[in-house]
Design a protein around this motif. Structure first.
Motif, short mmCIF file in Angstrom:
data_model
loop_
_atom_site.label_atom_id
_atom_site.label_comp_id
_atom_site.label_asym_id
_atom_site.label_seq_id
_atom_site.Cartn_x
_atom_site.Cartn_y
_atom_site.Cartn_z
N HIS A 1 29.40 -1.95 31.65
CA HIS A 1 29.54 -3.38 31.48
C HIS A 1 28.32 -4.10 32.02
O HIS A 1 27.90 -3.89 33.16
CB HIS A 1 30.77 -3.91 32.23
CG HIS A 1 32.05 -3.34 31.71
ND1 HIS A 1 32.56 -3.64 30.48
CD2 HIS A 1 32.91 -2.46 32.27
CE1 HIS A 1 33.69 -2.98 30.29
NE2 HIS A 1 33.92 -2.25 31.36
N ALA A 2 27.75 -4.94 31.22
CA ALA A 2 26.69 -5.82 31.71
C ALA A 2 27.31 -7.05 32.37
O ALA A 2 26.69 -7.68 33.21
CB ALA A 2 25.78 -6.25 30.55
N ALA B 1 31.73 -0.80 14.38
CA ALA B 1 30.32 -0.75 14.76
C ALA B 1 30.10 -1.26 16.18
O ALA B 1 29.31 -0.70 16.96
CB ALA B 1 29.48 -1.56 13.78
N ARG B 2 30.82 -2.31 16.55
CA ARG B 2 30.63 -2.92 17.88
C ARG B 2 31.06 -1.97 19.00
O ARG B 2 30.45 -1.96 20.08
CB ARG B 2 31.44 -4.22 17.95
CG ARG B 2 31.36 -4.95 19.29
CD ARG B 2 29.95 -5.43 19.59
NE ARG B 2 29.89 -6.09 20.90
CZ ARG B 2 29.75 -5.43 22.06
NH1 ARG B 2 29.69 -4.10 22.06
NH2 ARG B 2 29.68 -6.10 23.19
N LEU B 3 32.09 -1.17 18.76
CA LEU B 3 32.57 -0.25 19.78
C LEU B 3 31.60 0.91 20.03
O LEU B 3 31.75 1.64 21.02
CB LEU B 3 33.95 0.29 19.39
CG LEU B 3 35.08 -0.73 19.43
CD1 LEU B 3 36.36 -0.15 18.84
CD2 LEU B 3 35.32 -1.24 20.85
N LYS B 4 30.62 1.06 19.16
CA LYS B 4 29.59 2.09 19.36
C LYS B 4 28.37 1.54 20.09
O LYS B 4 27.42 2.27 20.35
CB LYS B 4 29.16 2.66 18.01
CG LYS B 4 30.28 3.37 17.26
CD LYS B 4 29.82 3.81 15.88
CE LYS B 4 30.96 4.47 15.11
NZ LYS B 4 30.56 4.86 13.72
N ARG B 5 28.41 0.24 20.40
CA ARG B 5 27.23 -0.41 20.99
C ARG B 5 27.57 -0.95 22.38
O ARG B 5 28.25 -1.95 22.51
CB ARG B 5 26.77 -1.55 20.06
CG ARG B 5 25.63 -2.39 20.60
CD ARG B 5 25.05 -3.28 19.51
NE ARG B 5 26.05 -4.08 18.83
CZ ARG B 5 26.48 -5.26 19.25
NH1 ARG B 5 26.04 -5.76 20.40
NH2 ARG B 5 27.38 -5.94 18.55
N PRO B 6 27.07 -0.30 23.42
CA PRO B 6 27.33 -0.80 24.77
C PRO B 6 26.45 -2.01 25.08
O PRO B 6 25.42 -2.20 24.41
CB PRO B 6 26.95 0.40 25.66
CG PRO B 6 25.94 1.15 24.86
CD PRO B 6 26.33 0.97 23.42
#
Length: 335
Positions: free
Chosen positions: A7-8, A62-67
């Motif tokens: 998490h950022a 797609a979003r769940l693959k991008r931290p």
């Protein structure tokens, strides 16, 4: 096994908005959520599906693959896409909250047996669409001097829970008004141009129509345009109702071209963020299942003036958290 997250921002929320950023209702949902997020120290990320519900699943995959992944996800079960979105989220320890359109009670009961969703599926924030459908229809039928109202319904779509509930409420009210006759129900897909074309055809088919119930403001705009082009005078020899609080529909309500207007459910997204703020602080969530969120919008009232101003950042959302008993009252939100 649940995947680990980096998490950022420990207070990030992803909202999958099924509508368009420029669309009156969904734009209001965005605006109020943005103001609430700022006040509650949440970081809000919004994706717009542009009324193409399948894009929500494509984006989410797609979003769940991008931290970094979001800490919370806010969904809407538009056109019954909710179960598909939940399948994509099942592998992730991300709390999920539905607003406006929930999955079915049976689906919730089944998911409650899943240890993952028993922990991560939060209560939904769903306005009483049946109530506002009935209220707008009842008040619409009281307009004008028509002894036997000749009614057309321009509904949203056939599968979205909110649309079906509004229709059911409107039809219940119509059935109680014995002299009224439903000429035809059509589905305008929440779209102005679609409703405009439908109304042109319907006016040729039913030249004696007197009352037109619409499920949102965009469809009311289309119907209104067709009526005026056909020489009808809204507010004098034909009466319209609608739902939503866009600046354009508020102006038409002031002018009397829209005779009945309901709204207020745009606060559901902001209310969802209040629940998320409670959840992230490990507090028990208040019951929100009995909230109406809707009201009838009347000109020359303090509420009407506040809606015209649209100063969402004037709202003290942190104060709202201490007033859960007033969450159902739109005027309490806009003090």
């Amino acid at each position: 096994m649940a995947l680990s997250r980096a998490h950022a921002d420990p207070s990030s929320v992803l909202f999958l908005n099924p509508g368009k950023a420029q669309e009156s209702f969904w734009g209001d949902v965005d605006g109020l959520m943005a103001a609430a997020a700022e006040d509650l120290d949440l970081r809000l990320e919004v994706f717009h599906a542009e009324r193409e519900h399948f894009r929500m699943a494509e984006f989410l995959a797609a979003r769940l693959k991008r931290p970094p992944l979001p800490d919370y996800v806010v969904l809407t079960n538009e056109r019954q896409v909710g179960p598909k979105l939940l399948q994509l989220l099942h592998a992730y320890p991300i709390p999920v909250l539905f607003i406006l359109n929930d999955i079915t009670p049976q689906q919730r009961s089944e998911l409650a047996l899943d240890p993952h969703w028993a922990q991560y599926l939060l209560p939904a924030v769903v306005p009483d669409n049946n109530w506002i459908g009935g209220q707008t229809m009842s008040k619409l039928l009281a307009q004008g001097a028509a002894g036997s109202p000749q009614v057309i319904m321009i509904s949203g779509d056939k599968s979205t829970p909110a649309s079906m509930a509004r229709d059911a409420g409107a039809k219940e009210a119509l059935a109680q008004h014995k002299p009224a006759r439903l000429l035809q129900q059509v589905y305008g897909q929440w779209d102005e141009l679609t409703a405009y074309g439908q109304m042109q055809v319907l006016l040729r088919r039913y030249p004696d129509v007197t009352h037109i119930w619409t499920a949102n403001d965009h469809m009311a705009f289309g119907a209104l345009r067709a009526l005026i082009e056909a020489g009808r005078v809204p507010g004098q020899n034909v009466w319209l109702s609608s739902i939503n609080i866009s600046p354009r529909v508020l102006q038409l309500r002031q002018q009397g071209r829209i005779s009945v207007l309901g709204g207020g459910h745009f606060v559901a997204g902001a209310l969802g963020l209040l629940l998320i703020d409670e959840h992230r602080q490990a507090r028990s969530l208040p019951a929100v299942t009995d909230l109406s969120l809707f009201t009838l919008i009347e000109p020359a009232t303090p509420l009407f003036s506040r809606l015209l101003r649209r100063e969402w950042r004037e709202i003290e959302f942190k104060r709202q958290k201490a007033q859960t008993e007033q969450w159902t009252r739109l005027d309490s939100w806009l003090q």
